[in-house]
Motif scaffolding. Structure first.
Motif, PDB file in Angstrom:
ATOM      1  N   UNK A   1      -7.788  -6.209   6.656  1.00 46.97           N
ATOM      2  CA  UNK A   1      -7.712  -4.773   6.435  1.00 46.97           C
ATOM      3  C   UNK A   1      -8.776  -4.112   7.307  1.00 46.97           C
ATOM      4  N   UNK A   2      -8.332  -3.312   8.255  1.00 52.35           N
ATOM      5  CA  UNK A   2      -9.254  -2.708   9.210  1.00 52.35           C
ATOM      6  C   UNK A   2      -9.840  -1.412   8.652  1.00 52.35           C
TER       7      UNK A   2
ATOM      8  N   UNK B   1      -6.616   2.316  -3.517  1.00 51.32           N
ATOM      9  CA  UNK B   1      -5.764   1.121  -3.588  1.00 51.32           C
ATOM     10  C   UNK B   1      -6.627  -0.133  -3.591  1.00 51.32           C
ATOM     11  N   UNK B   2      -6.281  -1.049  -4.465  1.00 48.90           N
ATOM     12  CA  UNK B   2      -6.994  -2.314  -4.579  1.00 48.90           C
ATOM     13  C   UNK B   2      -6.004  -3.451  -4.341  1.00 48.90           C
ATOM     14  N   UNK B   3      -6.438  -4.501  -3.650  1.00 52.62           N
ATOM     15  CA  UNK B   3      -5.566  -5.649  -3.419  1.00 52.62           C
ATOM     16  C   UNK B   3      -6.150  -6.901  -4.058  1.00 52.62           C
TER      17      UNK B   3
ATOM     18  N   UNK C   1       0.825  -1.207   0.000  1.00 48.86           N
ATOM     19  CA  UNK C   1       0.000   0.000   0.000  1.00 48.86           C
ATOM     20  C   UNK C   1       0.862   1.260   0.000  1.00 48.86           C
ATOM     21  N   UNK C   2       2.005   1.205   0.643  1.00 48.14           N
ATOM     22  CA  UNK C   2       2.878   2.382   0.721  1.00 48.14           C
ATOM     23  C   UNK C   2       3.463   2.757  -0.639  1.00 48.14           C
TER      24      UNK C   2
ATOM     25  N   UNK D   1      -9.765   0.759  -1.222  1.00 50.35           N
ATOM     26  CA  UNK D   1      -9.839   1.768  -0.154  1.00 50.35           C
ATOM     27  C   UNK D   1      -9.106   3.045  -0.563  1.00 50.35           C
ATOM     28  N   UNK D   2      -9.580   4.157   0.013  1.00 48.04           N
ATOM     29  CA  UNK D   2      -8.980   5.462  -0.302  1.00 48.04           C
ATOM     30  C   UNK D   2      -7.620   5.587   0.381  1.00 48.04           C
ATOM     31  N   UNK D   3      -6.623   5.976  -0.385  1.00 51.56           N
ATOM     32  CA  UNK D   3      -5.246   5.981   0.107  1.00 51.56           C
ATOM     33  C   UNK D   3      -5.041   6.939   1.267  1.00 51.56           C
ATOM     34  N   UNK D   4      -5.637   8.114   1.205  1.00 54.76           N
ATOM     35  CA  UNK D   4      -5.372   9.110   2.234  1.00 54.76           C
ATOM     36  C   UNK D   4      -5.976   8.761   3.593  1.00 54.76           C
ATOM     37  N   UNK D   5      -6.838   7.746   3.637  1.00 51.82           N
ATOM     38  CA  UNK D   5      -7.400   7.322   4.916  1.00 51.82           C
ATOM     39  C   UNK D   5      -6.397   6.545   5.757  1.00 51.82           C
ATOM     40  N   UNK D   6      -5.364   6.007   5.113  1.00 53.22           N
ATOM     41  CA  UNK D   6      -4.321   5.327   5.860  1.00 53.22           C
ATOM     42  C   UNK D   6      -4.757   4.025   6.520  1.00 53.22           C
TER      43      UNK D   6
END
Length: 390
Positions: free
Chosen positions: A149-150, A78-80, A70-71, A133-138
């Motif tokens: 993934x929490x 981001x998609x996994x 993710x980093x 998930x949105x990247x800036x949410x961390x």
């Protein structure tokens, strides 16, 4: 419009990686491949799709590897995926329609995760996952094994798009080794989800008595979610089934009902417990109930999806036949055949039931009420066909 970074961790995936990337490459804006020590052609295959290939030293920690992946992302979201995942064509088309509709501030897109399939290719088992998930949410991954993934807050959309998992190989030994290295050192006591996941690994290795001990301890926890407790009791019932302890199996199934409204898969398990005892009227009640229940919309745990399609009809066919109600048995066998038209057990049922109903010249009127003595179905079929529930 949101943009998507695909983030994958891989190791020795040359047999499946191209299949996965072929199904998703044109759906995302960036591909990040994190290699954890491949010794085959995995990196060379990845290089056909992206130049964003990173090395990560494997430390027996899937969460750490996924967080590193993710980093590396640069897109808004981001998609996994795992290397043995694939997005089938119908879901690719749904994906193409879905993404342009998503607002920029969407925090998580939940997708179906199909984990097993029946003989006709229908999803047989599955769950849901926070897939994009949105990247800036961390948001972060947790747990070295059976990582999750929490996503505790944010704007979430539940999608019907599915990712299909076509598993390659058996990872049970590897998973158990990580448990021993990371979570069972120096007599450490497992708690919470780690204990639940450890019990699942014991089941995979057919260590049912040991798994029972772990599940029993888990359900005594004060902070466990109702969904996890219901699942643990269902697994307890599975263990007791394999141990031949029918009374404890039924008790576990009934205890699970305290946590949530009944689900079709749970009803089928209770029905099968009655069926094992020869209490066919009671079994019919629970199988009929299963047919009335919708699939839970927001459920994130594992579901036995065939219990919302052909499974109740298969078992109702057996139960009604045992009671001599051949017309009802025939009706449910036909409904099961609508899902599995080429299943040899169901086709054999059809022939025998038609004979009993007088559809062929060799049958008589008396056959309509004669119970069929031999089992109609091969209930121990374990390869995605007409298998009975535990």
């Amino acid at each position: 419009m949101i943009t998507i970074s695909l983030c994958m961790i891989v190791k020795n995936e040359e047999e499946v990686l191209a299949r996965c990337l072929d199904s998703v490459a044109d759906l995302v804006d960036e591909i990040n491949i994190i290699d954890t020590g491949s010794t085959d052609g995995t990196k060379e295959i990845a290089a056909r799709y992206t130049n964003r290939i990173f090395d990560f030293e494997w430390i027996d920690d899937f969460a750490a590897a996924r967080n590193f992946a993710f980093e590396q992302a640069t897109c808004s979201h981001m998609m996994w995926l795992d290397a043995d995942d694939i997005i089938l064509e119908k879901d690719r088309e749904a994906f193409k329609k879905l993404i342009p509709e998503m607002p920029d501030d969407i925090d998580s897109i939940i997708m179906e995760y199909h984990l097993a399939f029946d003989k006709a290719g229908n999803p047989a088992a599955g769950s849901r996952r926070n897939r994009i998930v949105r990247r800036e949410k961390g948001y972060r991954w947790h747990n070295p094994i059976h990582e999750y993934l929490e996503v505790t807050e944010g704007k979430v959309y539940v999608s019907e798009v599915a990712v299909s998992h076509e598993r390659m190989g058996d990872h049970s030994a590897r998973n158990m080794e990580i448990f021993k290295k990371k979570l069972l050192q120096d007599g450490a006591k497992l708690e919470g989800r780690n204990q639940l996941y450890y019990a699942n690994e014991l089941v995979d290795q057919q260590m049912f008595a040991e798994a029972v001990e772990q599940y029993e301890q888990f359900v005594q926890g004060e902070k466990e979610t109702p969904e996890d407790c219901m699942y643990a009791y269902s697994k307890l019932a599975e263990c007791y089934h394999h141990l031949g302890q029918r009374k404890q199996k039924m008790q576990s199934l009934l205890l699970a009902l305290q946590f949530h409204v009944p689900r079709a898969d749970h009803c089928c398990s209770i029905g099968y417990s009655f069926e094992e005892r020869g209490q066919y009227d009671a079994a019919i009640h629970w199988y009929e109930m299963a047919l009335t229940l919708p699939k839970p919309k927001y459920h994130m745990g594992l579901l036995n999806l065939v219990c919302w399609t052909w499974m109740p009809h298969v078992q109702l066919c057996i139960c009604y036949a045992k009671l001599g109600e051949i017309e009802q048995a025939y009706k449910h066998n036909e409904k099961a055949l609508a899902y599995l038209p080429d299943d040899i057990n169901l086709l054999d049922n059809k022939l025998r039931l038609e004979q009993a109903l007088g559809i062929t010249p060799s049958s008589t009127e008396d056959n309509k009420q004669a119970p069929i003595e031999e089992p109609l179905l091969q209930s121990d079929d374990t390869d995605g066909g007409t298998e009975s529930p535990c």
